[in-house]
Design a protein around this motif. Structure first.
Motif, PDB file in Angstrom:
ATOM      1  N   VAL A  80       4.559 -17.056  -2.678  1.00  0.00           N
ATOM      2  CA  VAL A  80       5.257 -15.783  -2.873  1.00  0.00           C
ATOM      3  C   VAL A  80       5.356 -15.112  -1.516  1.00  0.00           C
ATOM      4  O   VAL A  80       4.347 -14.971  -0.814  1.00  0.00           O
ATOM      5  N   GLU A  81       6.525 -14.701  -1.114  1.00  0.00           N
ATOM      6  CA  GLU A  81       6.670 -14.005   0.168  1.00  0.00           C
ATOM      7  C   GLU A  81       6.827 -12.516  -0.070  1.00  0.00           C
ATOM      8  O   GLU A  81       7.439 -12.082  -1.042  1.00  0.00           O
ATOM      9  N   GLY A  82       6.278 -11.730   0.817  1.00  0.00           N
ATOM     10  CA  GLY A  82       6.383 -10.282   0.681  1.00  0.00           C
ATOM     11  C   GLY A  82       6.118  -9.637   2.018  1.00  0.00           C
ATOM     12  O   GLY A  82       5.860 -10.325   3.022  1.00  0.00           O
ATOM     13  N   PRO A  83       6.166  -8.338   2.067  1.00  0.00           N
ATOM     14  CA  PRO A  83       5.933  -7.647   3.335  1.00  0.00           C
ATOM     15  C   PRO A  83       4.472  -7.756   3.756  1.00  0.00           C
ATOM     16  O   PRO A  83       3.580  -7.950   2.920  1.00  0.00           O
ATOM     17  N   ILE A  84       4.239  -7.617   5.024  1.00  0.00           N
ATOM     18  CA  ILE A  84       2.861  -7.568   5.516  1.00  0.00           C
ATOM     19  C   ILE A  84       2.212  -6.310   4.949  1.00  0.00           C
ATOM     20  O   ILE A  84       2.791  -5.225   5.033  1.00  0.00           O
ATOM     21  N   PRO A  85       1.036  -6.448   4.332  1.00  0.00           N
ATOM     22  CA  PRO A  85       0.425  -5.266   3.704  1.00  0.00           C
ATOM     23  C   PRO A  85       0.013  -4.224   4.741  1.00  0.00           C
ATOM     24  O   PRO A  85      -0.253  -4.552   5.899  1.00  0.00           O
ATOM     25  N   GLU A  86      -0.021  -2.978   4.315  1.00  0.00           N
ATOM     26  CA  GLU A  86      -0.514  -1.902   5.184  1.00  0.00           C
ATOM     27  C   GLU A  86      -1.877  -1.454   4.673  1.00  0.00           C
ATOM     28  O   GLU A  86      -2.155  -1.526   3.477  1.00  0.00           O
ATOM     29  N   ALA A  87      -2.700  -0.996   5.606  1.00  0.00           N
ATOM     30  CA  ALA A  87      -4.054  -0.594   5.236  1.00  0.00           C
ATOM     31  C   ALA A  87      -4.045   0.737   4.520  1.00  0.00           C
ATOM     32  O   ALA A  87      -3.544   1.736   5.056  1.00  0.00           O
ATOM     33  N   GLY A  88      -4.554   0.768   3.295  1.00  0.00           N
ATOM     34  CA  GLY A  88      -4.793   2.030   2.615  1.00  0.00           C
ATOM     35  C   GLY A  88      -6.090   2.646   3.132  1.00  0.00           C
ATOM     36  O   GLY A  88      -6.810   2.043   3.940  1.00  0.00           O
ATOM     37  N   GLU A  89      -6.411   3.805   2.654  1.00  0.00           N
ATOM     38  CA  GLU A  89      -7.645   4.483   3.069  1.00  0.00           C
ATOM     39  C   GLU A  89      -8.843   3.576   2.732  1.00  0.00           C
ATOM     40  O   GLU A  89      -8.965   3.098   1.603  1.00  0.00           O
ATOM     41  N   GLY A  90      -9.695   3.313   3.720  1.00  0.00           N
ATOM     42  CA  GLY A  90     -10.869   2.473   3.488  1.00  0.00           C
ATOM     43  C   GLY A  90     -10.585   0.987   3.572  1.00  0.00           C
ATOM     44  O   GLY A  90     -11.470   0.174   3.316  1.00  0.00           O
ATOM     45  N   GLU A  91      -9.382   0.622   3.941  1.00  0.00           N
ATOM     46  CA  GLU A  91      -9.022  -0.800   4.004  1.00  0.00           C
ATOM     47  C   GLU A  91      -8.708  -1.235   5.442  1.00  0.00           C
ATOM     48  O   GLU A  91      -8.477  -0.405   6.322  1.00  0.00           O
ATOM     49  N   ALA A  92      -8.683  -2.536   5.629  1.00  0.00           N
ATOM     50  CA  ALA A  92      -8.215  -3.096   6.897  1.00  0.00           C
ATOM     51  C   ALA A  92      -7.364  -4.318   6.573  1.00  0.00           C
ATOM     52  O   ALA A  92      -7.492  -4.912   5.500  1.00  0.00           O
ATOM     53  N   ILE A  93      -6.493  -4.662   7.513  1.00  0.00           N
ATOM     54  CA  ILE A  93      -5.611  -5.819   7.331  1.00  0.00           C
ATOM     55  C   ILE A  93      -6.048  -6.917   8.305  1.00  0.00           C
ATOM     56  O   ILE A  93      -6.265  -6.653   9.499  1.00  0.00           O
ATOM     57  N   VAL A  94      -6.173  -8.133   7.771  1.00  0.00           N
ATOM     58  CA  VAL A  94      -6.610  -9.275   8.581  1.00  0.00           C
ATOM     59  C   VAL A  94      -5.454 -10.267   8.714  1.00  0.00           C
ATOM     60  O   VAL A  94      -4.853 -10.660   7.711  1.00  0.00           O
ATOM     61  N   ARG A  95      -5.177 -10.640   9.933  1.00  0.00           N
ATOM     62  CA  ARG A  95      -4.231 -11.739  10.174  1.00  0.00           C
ATOM     63  C   ARG A  95      -5.032 -13.025  10.080  1.00  0.00           C
ATOM     64  O   ARG A  95      -5.990 -13.247  10.836  1.00  0.00           O
ATOM     65  N   MET A  96      -4.689 -13.887   9.146  1.00  0.00           N
ATOM     66  CA  MET A  96      -5.429 -15.126   8.953  1.00  0.00           C
ATOM     67  C   MET A  96      -5.279 -16.043  10.156  1.00  0.00           C
ATOM     68  O   MET A  96      -4.177 -16.192  10.694  1.00  0.00           O
ATOM     69  N   ALA A  97      -6.380 -16.674  10.534  1.00  0.00           N
ATOM     70  CA  ALA A  97      -6.334 -17.651  11.622  1.00  0.00           C
ATOM     71  C   ALA A  97      -6.621 -19.063  11.081  1.00  0.00           C
ATOM     72  O   ALA A  97      -5.803 -19.965  11.211  1.00  0.00           O
ATOM     73  N   TYR A  98      -7.775 -19.218  10.449  1.00  0.00           N
ATOM     74  CA  TYR A  98      -8.157 -20.526   9.904  1.00  0.00           C
ATOM     75  C   TYR A  98      -8.676 -20.376   8.474  1.00  0.00           C
ATOM     76  O   TYR A  98      -9.447 -19.461   8.184  1.00  0.00           O
ATOM     77  N   LEU A  99      -8.280 -21.291   7.641  1.00  0.00           N
ATOM     78  CA  LEU A  99      -8.834 -21.378   6.287  1.00  0.00           C
ATOM     79  C   LEU A  99      -9.848 -22.507   6.236  1.00  0.00           C
ATOM     80  O   LEU A  99      -9.616 -23.595   6.783  1.00  0.00           O
ATOM     81  N   SER A 100     -10.940 -22.277   5.563  1.00  0.00           N
ATOM     82  CA  SER A 100     -11.921 -23.325   5.322  1.00  0.00           C
ATOM     83  C   SER A 100     -11.498 -24.067   4.049  1.00  0.00           C
ATOM     84  O   SER A 100     -11.209 -23.443   3.023  1.00  0.00           O
ATOM     85  N   VAL A 101     -11.424 -25.385   4.142  1.00  0.00           N
ATOM     86  CA  VAL A 101     -11.011 -26.186   2.988  1.00  0.00           C
ATOM     87  C   VAL A 101     -12.270 -26.784   2.364  1.00  0.00           C
ATOM     88  O   VAL A 101     -12.916 -27.654   2.963  1.00  0.00           O
ATOM     89  N   ASP A 102     -12.629 -26.277   1.202  1.00  0.00           N
ATOM     90  CA  ASP A 102     -13.906 -26.631   0.578  1.00  0.00           C
ATOM     91  C   ASP A 102     -13.695 -27.076  -0.860  1.00  0.00           C
ATOM     92  O   ASP A 102     -12.862 -26.509  -1.569  1.00  0.00           O
ATOM     93  N   PRO A 103     -14.489 -28.046  -1.317  1.00  0.00           N
ATOM     94  CA  PRO A 103     -14.366 -28.488  -2.715  1.00  0.00           C
ATOM     95  C   PRO A 103     -14.435 -27.328  -3.707  1.00  0.00           C
ATOM     96  O   PRO A 103     -13.771 -27.346  -4.738  1.00  0.00           O
ATOM     97  N   THR A 104     -15.215 -26.325  -3.375  1.00  0.00           N
ATOM     98  CA  THR A 104     -15.384 -25.228  -4.326  1.00  0.00           C
ATOM     99  C   THR A 104     -14.082 -24.465  -4.553  1.00  0.00           C
ATOM    100  O   THR A 104     -13.915 -23.810  -5.584  1.00  0.00           O
ATOM    101  N   ASN A 105     -13.125 -24.545  -3.617  1.00  0.00           N
ATOM    102  CA  ASN A 105     -11.817 -23.908  -3.852  1.00  0.00           C
ATOM    103  C   ASN A 105     -11.212 -24.422  -5.157  1.00  0.00           C
ATOM    104  O   ASN A 105     -10.605 -23.678  -5.921  1.00  0.00           O
ATOM    105  N   ARG A 106     -11.383 -25.717  -5.376  1.00  0.00           N
ATOM    106  CA  ARG A 106     -10.836 -26.337  -6.585  1.00  0.00           C
ATOM    107  C   ARG A 106     -11.635 -25.936  -7.822  1.00  0.00           C
ATOM    108  O   ARG A 106     -11.064 -25.737  -8.908  1.00  0.00           O
ATOM    109  N   VAL A 107     -12.969 -25.775  -7.661  1.00  0.00           N
ATOM    110  CA  VAL A 107     -13.805 -25.319  -8.779  1.00  0.00           C
ATOM    111  C   VAL A 107     -13.325 -23.960  -9.275  1.00  0.00           C
ATOM    112  O   VAL A 107     -13.206 -23.718 -10.480  1.00  0.00           O
ATOM    113  N   TRP A 108     -13.017 -23.084  -8.333  1.00  0.00           N
ATOM    114  CA  TRP A 108     -12.623 -21.717  -8.701  1.00  0.00           C
ATOM    115  C   TRP A 108     -11.280 -21.664  -9.429  1.00  0.00           C
ATOM    116  O   TRP A 108     -10.940 -20.655 -10.027  1.00  0.00           O
ATOM    117  N   MET A 109     -10.492 -22.740  -9.348  1.00  0.00           N
ATOM    118  CA  MET A 109      -9.187 -22.771 -10.036  1.00  0.00           C
ATOM    119  C   MET A 109      -9.325 -23.178 -11.491  1.00  0.00           C
ATOM    120  O   MET A 109      -8.374 -23.064 -12.256  1.00  0.00           O
TER     121      MET A 109
END
Lengths: 354, 354
Positions: free
Chosen positions: B42-71
Motif C-alpha cells: 500500500v503506498e501513501g504519504p510519508i507520515p507526520e509526527a503527532g504529539e509524542g511521536e517520531a518518524i523513523v526512516r527505515m534502513a534495515y529490516l531483520s528477517v527472522d523466522p518469528t515474522n512468519r509466526v506472527w502472521m
C-alpha cells in the motif's frame, strides 16, 4: 478412603506356595496389557544362599507403571527385562537366610526383588536396602516409599512449586498423583486434578482437598483446563503423557514448569503417542523436565522427614490397596493402565513382614 | 564467507520510493510460504509526527523466522498481526522527524518497525531503542542484535553448556545457529551441526570450526547423531522442531538440556508436526526449555560485552547477507523456510543508516 485393603481375600496362595518358589517370568514382549501370553509362572525349590548372598522371603510387591516399561523391547532408564527373566519390580521382604554380612536374618529389606516368592540378594548388583524397624511395611512401599517420595521431589525439587501458583496434575487419583496434589495444596497452590472417573474426581476434591478435578473421559480437557486456569498453568505434574500433556501444554502460563513423572498412556501403546504443542515451551518460556526417584537416593531422609509430620497430623492422607497373592500381580499391574485403581496398589505375597 | 552482501543489486526501489511510504500489509493468513496472495503493498504519504511521536526512516529490516509466526491465525508469545496491518518485523532506522522527547533527529533506533519505508514510534506501545553510535547498522541487527544475543543466552543461560560437553545444533548455518555453534566451540564443547546442504555443512565445519555437521536432507539424523555422539547429547540447541527434534531426543545423555529457540519446521506447516520422544526426558532426566530474547532485555549489555572481544579477535565470525529493497522482504523471508540462506538475512530498505 485412607487405608483401603481389599483384593483377593480368598487367595491362599501364600500358605500353599511357601514350600516352593514361584517366579513369574517374561516369555515374550507384551502388547498392551500383560497376561498368560507373555508371562509364565515357574515353580522351583526355595533358593539357598551362596557365599555373599542372602535369601529374602517376599512380603509385598510395589505395583508401579514402570514395571510395564521395563518389559518393553527398548531399554529405558534401566535395561529391558530379558526374555526368560523374572519380572522386575520393587518389593519388600524379610531376610530368611544369609551368607552376606550386610543382611541379618529378620531384616526387612527393600529392593528390586521381582515377582517371586523368594529373591536372592547380595552386596553388589542385587543389593537391597535394610529398612529401620518401626514403619508399617505398606507405608514403606507407599507414602514413605516410591509414591510419596516421587511426589515430594516432583513438586518441590523439579517443579519448584510456589504458594499462589496453579498446579495441575494428571493421574490425580493414583498413588503418586493423590499425594502430589495434596503436597501442592499444602504448599499453598490452587490444585486441579485430572482423573478418569467421577468417583476419582469426587475423592480428590472432597477427601483430598483439590480445588477441582477434570474427568478426562467425559470432558474436553483442553477447554476445562483453560476455563479452570484463566491465568494459565504454572506447574503441570505429568503422569500420563500423550493427549492430556498436549491439552495442558496449550494452557501454560509464562514461566511454567512441566514435571514429567510418567507417561502411562505410552507404556501399553503399540506406538508412542504424538505430542504437538512442544512449541508452547517457547511461547511461554516454559520448562519441561523429566525426573526419576533413583536420582534422589541420597535425599530420601530429607523427604521422609518432611512427609512424616504431614501424615501424623492428618493433613496428608493416602490410599493403599493391598491385593493378596503373587498370582494376582499381572492383573493388578494391568489395573494401572485401565484406570481401575485409586491410590497405591500393592500385592501381598506373604505375611512375612506383618 | 564472513560478510556476504548480495541480493537484488538492481533494486532501485529505495530512491524511487523515498517520496512515498510503502507499507506491506497482511491481507490474509498465509498457508506455507508468503506471497502476493496474502500480502499487498500500500503506498501513501510519508507520515507526520503527532504529539509524542517520531518518524523513523527505515534502513534495515531483520528477517527472522518469528515474522512468519506472527502472521499465523493463533497468537504466539505476541498477538497475531491483524489482517490489514503492516507485517511486524524488527528493524533499524533513523529518526527523521520528532515530537517525542525520547528521540532526536538523526538517532539510530531499533524496534518492531515493520515492513514499511517509514514507521511511527512513540514512548509507549510503539517505543524503539536508541542505539549508541559507533556500531555498524548490520552488526546491530545481527551479531550484537537478535541473532548473536539469542545464541549467547541460549548457550550460556538456558542450556548452561559446560566445557567438555557434546553440543548439537539444528539450523546450524543460520543466523542464530552459526553463532551459537561457535559460542559452544569457544566454551570448550564438541559441536555437531545439522544443516540442509553439503555446502552449509562444509562452511560450519571448515570456516566456523564445528567438529562435524549432518546434512538432514541426505542423512539419517537419528543414526548420525547416535554415531557422532556415542555418549549422548548433553545440549541440543533446537531451531527447527519436528522430526529433527525427535531424532535428537532419542540420543540424549543423562542430564541433557534442550534449549528450544525456534521450530522453523512448524511455522509454515499446515498442522503442527508431532514429537514422539518426549518420554526420553524422563529416561534421561533431561530438561527441555523454551526461551525468548525478549526476556533478556536487561542483560543485553552483558552479552554484547562478552561477544565484542570474540568478534574483535576473530574467534567468532558471522555471515550477514543484505538483500536490497523493501519489495524483496517477502521473498527473503521465504528463504528462511526453503533453506536458501546462510547466516543472517537482512533487507536494506534505504541507506539512511549507512
Amino acid at each position: 478412603m485412607g487405608d483401603v485393603r481389599c483384593g483377593n481375600l480368598f487367595g491362599m496362595a501364600d500358605t500353599e506356595s511357601s514350600l516352593v518358589n514361584r517366579r513369574i517370568v517374561l516369555t515374550e514382549r507384551p502388547n498392551g496389557l500383560v497376561g498368560d501370553y507373555c508371562l509364565k509362572t515357574v515353580e522351583g525349590p526355595i533358593p539357598e544362599a551362596g557365599e555373599g548372598e542372602a535369601i529374602v522371603r517376599m512380603a509385598y510387591l510395589s505395583v508401579d507403571p514402570t514395571n510395564r516399561v521395563w518389559m518393553r523391547e527398548e531399554d529405558s532408564y534401566m535395561p529391558a527385562v530379558p526374555i526368560g527373566d523374572v519380572v522386575r519390580a520393587a518389593g519388600l521382604g524379610v531376610v530368611v537366610d544369609t551368607r552376606c554380612e550386610l543382611y541379618a536374618i529378620g531384616d526387612l529389606v527393600l529392593g528390586l526383588l521381582g515377582w517371586q516368592d523368594y529373591a536372592v540378594i547380595d552386596a553388589g548388583e542385587h543389593a537391597a536396602n535394610v529398612i529401620p524397624p518401626g514403619l508399617p511395611a505398606t507405608d514403606v512401599l507407599s507414602i514413605f516409599g516410591s509414591t510419596g517420595l516421587t511426589a515430594w521431589f516432583g513438586v518441590h525439587d523439579v517443579a519448584k512449586l510456589e504458594a499462589g501458583e496453579t498446579f495441575v496434575i494428571s493421574g490425580a487419583a493414583g498413588g503418586v498423583g493423590s499425594v502430589a496434589g495434596q503436597l501442592a495444596r499444602i504448599a499453598g497452590a490452587r490444585v486441579i486434578g485430572i482423573a478418569g472417573t467421577d468417583e476419582k474426581c469426587r475423592w480428590v476434591v472432597e477427601d483430598l482437598g483439590f480445588d477441582a478435578c477434570i474427568n478426562y473421559k467425559t470432558e474436553n480437557v483442553e477447554e476445562r483446563v483453560s476455563a479452570l486456569c484463566p491465568d494459565g498453568v504454572d506447574v503441570y505434574f505429568d503422569n500420563v503423557g500423550g493427549e492430556i500433556l498436549d491439552a495442558v501444554l496449550a494452557n501454560l502460563a509464562i514461566g511454567a514448569r512441566v514435571a514429567v513423572c510418567g507417561a502411562i498412556s505410552h507404556y501399553t501403546a503399540e506406538s508412542l503417542p504424538p505430542v504437538f504443542n512442544t512449541f508452547e515451551l517457547v511461547n511461554k518460556r516454559a520448562r519441561m523436565e523429566g525426573f526419576l526417584l533413583l536420582d534422589y537416593l541420597d535425599r530420601f531422609i530429607e523427604a521422609i522427614g518432611a512427609l512424616l509430620p504431614l501424615v501424623l497430623d492428618g493433613s496428608l492422607v493416602y490410599a493403599v490397596e493391598v491385593v493378596e497373592g503373587l498370582e494376582n500381580a499381572p492383573a493388578t499391574l494391568n489395573r494401572l493402565f485401565t484406570g481401575e485403581h485409586t491410590g497405591k496398589l500393592l500385592v501381598k505375597v506373604s505375611d512375612a513382614a506383618d
